[in-house]
Enzyme design. Structure first.
Site, PDB file in Angstrom:
ATOM      1  N   ASN A  10       5.017  16.096  80.537  1.00 41.39           N
ATOM      2  CA  ASN A  10       5.863  16.849  81.460  1.00 41.39           C
ATOM      3  C   ASN A  10       6.377  15.854  82.489  1.00 41.39           C
ATOM      4  OD1 ASN A  10       6.967  18.535  83.353  1.00 41.39           O
ATOM      5  ND2 ASN A  10       5.123  19.760  83.696  1.00 41.39           N
ATOM      6  N   ARG A  91       7.699  19.234  77.803  1.00 37.44           N
ATOM      7  CA  ARG A  91       8.122  20.425  78.541  1.00 37.44           C
ATOM      8  C   ARG A  91       9.525  20.177  79.085  1.00 37.44           C
ATOM      9  NH1 ARG A  91       7.257  22.055  84.550  1.00 37.44           N
ATOM     10  NH2 ARG A  91       7.895  24.230  84.438  1.00 37.44           N
ATOM     11  N   HIS A 180       9.240  29.574  83.663  1.00 37.50           N
ATOM     12  CA  HIS A 180       7.823  29.867  83.341  1.00 37.50           C
ATOM     13  C   HIS A 180       7.701  30.615  82.010  1.00 37.50           C
ATOM     14  CE1 HIS A 180       6.900  30.109  87.967  1.00 37.50           C
ATOM     15  NE2 HIS A 180       6.719  28.880  87.527  1.00 37.50           N
ATOM     16  N   ARG A 239       9.922  28.886  98.524  1.00 37.79           N
ATOM     17  CA  ARG A 239      11.252  29.426  98.166  1.00 37.79           C
ATOM     18  C   ARG A 239      11.414  30.859  98.658  1.00 37.79           C
ATOM     19  NH1 ARG A 239      10.548  27.960  91.934  1.00 37.79           N
ATOM     20  NH2 ARG A 239       9.501  25.996  92.362  1.00 37.79           N
ATOM     21  N   GLU A 383      -0.442  26.263  79.790  1.00 39.16           N
ATOM     22  CA  GLU A 383       0.876  25.856  79.299  1.00 39.16           C
ATOM     23  C   GLU A 383       0.779  24.690  78.323  1.00 39.16           C
ATOM     24  OE1 GLU A 383       2.228  26.332  83.470  1.00 39.16           O
ATOM     25  OE2 GLU A 383       4.176  26.770  82.577  1.00 39.16           O
TER      26      GLU A 383
END
Ligand code: ADP
Length: 395
Positions: A10, A91, A180, A239, A383
């Protein structure tokens, strides 16, 4: 069967996270990360067999970073030469309209990921660097791209389309891509297996520093809270989540802010950080306990938004059969679960207070009571394993 492994990569703009996974047993054999690439003080951390090896040295670029990781595998173990690495899984955050599943990486796939840079400006360029150096250094195994957006690529049009002028939206490819997705797909699939049912209306709450919620019917995503970018939806660590886009016009016209400043404000200086001054939930609860009013307000906004999405998605699906928490906060924060579940008592949801207190535990668990209207589950996301399994489907 002899052991086979998949190396997961990743790559971020100044980092590379990696893991070596046995896709059959689900075991994580080693993992680590390279941080501060391009900075005079690079750090490489490699974890294997309960031990941690740290190397501090300048890492000028991704190529050097990955070659150091490969050296650490040989020096500290497990040797990749002996690990029977059958694929490298990358990823990739933005797969746009092109990818509804994993893709075997060739020059065409690389070109597509490059075309998607305008839609994933923070992530795709870094992934491309990671893919390029990995293909060079590990040239004898197939490389597979696994996209964060793929699970949501087939969202119903009513969920994917914004009510923005059609010509403009289509020209600039503005629609809901989600994020996600690998986690939502993995967790909803595992919950189906756990409950022994394919015909489920599920809500998955992936609550980490970034947070998103998905509605999944019979294994297919029908809505998700993140949109064109991972800014939309739930309130997050830094965020805003949902906000009237006219706030942008207002800040530009009245506040004199530039687009880049507003982008930074919404993505990095808002959410818990912007409301309470902290973005780690452990700190948030300390401030909450101390009676800090801004923090109490921030928690209220966070829970309100969660509650709103659970209600909305239940309505969209015409019911709800399972509610699942995952990711850093979803798995570990009993207070967030308690605050939300108490407000869902009207739906007949009941939870076991003792079971809700279990945190930092890798085992999936049902935390609802026998007489709850639906099961409530905590399912730790994985993941890396999900990427490894997806990669295997192509080789
Ligand atoms: P991301 O992948 O988006 O960075 P994670 O899923 O790793 O996020 O979640 C990170 C967040 O999880 C942290 O910011 C913190 O708020 C929360 N978290 C982690 N551990 C705990 C814990 N033990 N208790 C409460 N919150 C936790």
């Amino acid at each position: 069967m002899t052991t086979r492994t998949v190396l997961i990569i990743n790559a971020g703009s100044s980092s590379i996270k990696y893991a070596l996974v046995d896709p059959d047993s689900g075991e994580n054999l080693a993992n680590g990360n390279v941080e501060k690439i391009g900075n005079p003080t690079g750090i490489i951390t490699h974890k294997h067999d309960g031990e941690k090896f740290v190397v501090e040295e300048p890492v000028p670029d991704h190529g050097f970073g990955l070659s150091e990781v490969l050296r650490l595998f040989e020096e500290q173990g497990p040797s990749l030469k002996d690990a029977n690495v059958v694929a490298v899984g990358h990823r990739v955050v933005q797969g746009g309209k092109y990818f509804s599943g994993p893709a075997l990486i060739d020059d065409d796939v690389v070109a597509r990921i490059e075309q998607l840079v305008p839609l994933g400006p923070l992530h795709n360029p870094a992934h491309l660097k990671g893919i390029a150096v990995a293909r060079e250094l590990l040239s004898d195994v197939p490389h597979v791209a696994v996209f964060d957006t793929a699970f949501f690529q087939d969202l119903p049009e009513e969920a994917a389309r914004y009510a923005l002028n059609r010509e403009v939206a289509d020209k600039y490819e503005i629609r809901r891509y989600g994020a996600h997705g690998t986690s939502h797909q993995f967790v909803s699939g595992e919950v189906s297996k756990m409950l022994g049912r394919d015909d489920l209306k599920q809500i998955v709450l992936h609550l980490g520093n970034g947070a998103s919620v998905s509605a999944v019917v019979n294994g297919k995503a029908v809505d998700t809270s993140m949109g064109l970018t991972p800014l939309e939806g739930l309130m997050m660590g830094t965020r805003t989540g949902d906000i009237d886009p006219a706030a942008v016009f207002h800040l530009a016209r009245v506040g004199g802010m530039s687009i880049d400043e507003i982008d930074h404000l919404f993505n990095r200086e808002s959410g818990f950080k912007g409301l309470a001054g902290e973005n780690d939930m452990r700190e948030i609860w300390k401030l909450y306990e101390a009676g800090d009013q801004n923090t109490i307000d921030a928690v209220d906004v966070y829970i309100h938004r969660l509650l709103k999405y659970v209600g909305a998605y239940t309505a969209i699906m015409g019911g709800l059969d399972a509610l699942t928490f995952t990711a850093g906060i979803g798995e570990n924060d009993e207070f967030v679960r308690q605050h939300l579940l108490d407000r869902l008592a009207y739906m007949g949801i009941k939870y076991d207070h003792e079971k809700n207190l279990i945190v930092r535990n890798p085992d999936p668990r049902i935390i609802s009571t026998e007489d709850s209207s639906i099961p409530v589950i905590v399912y730790p996301t994985n993941e890396e394993l999900a990427i490894a399994r997806q990669a295997l489907t192509l080789i």
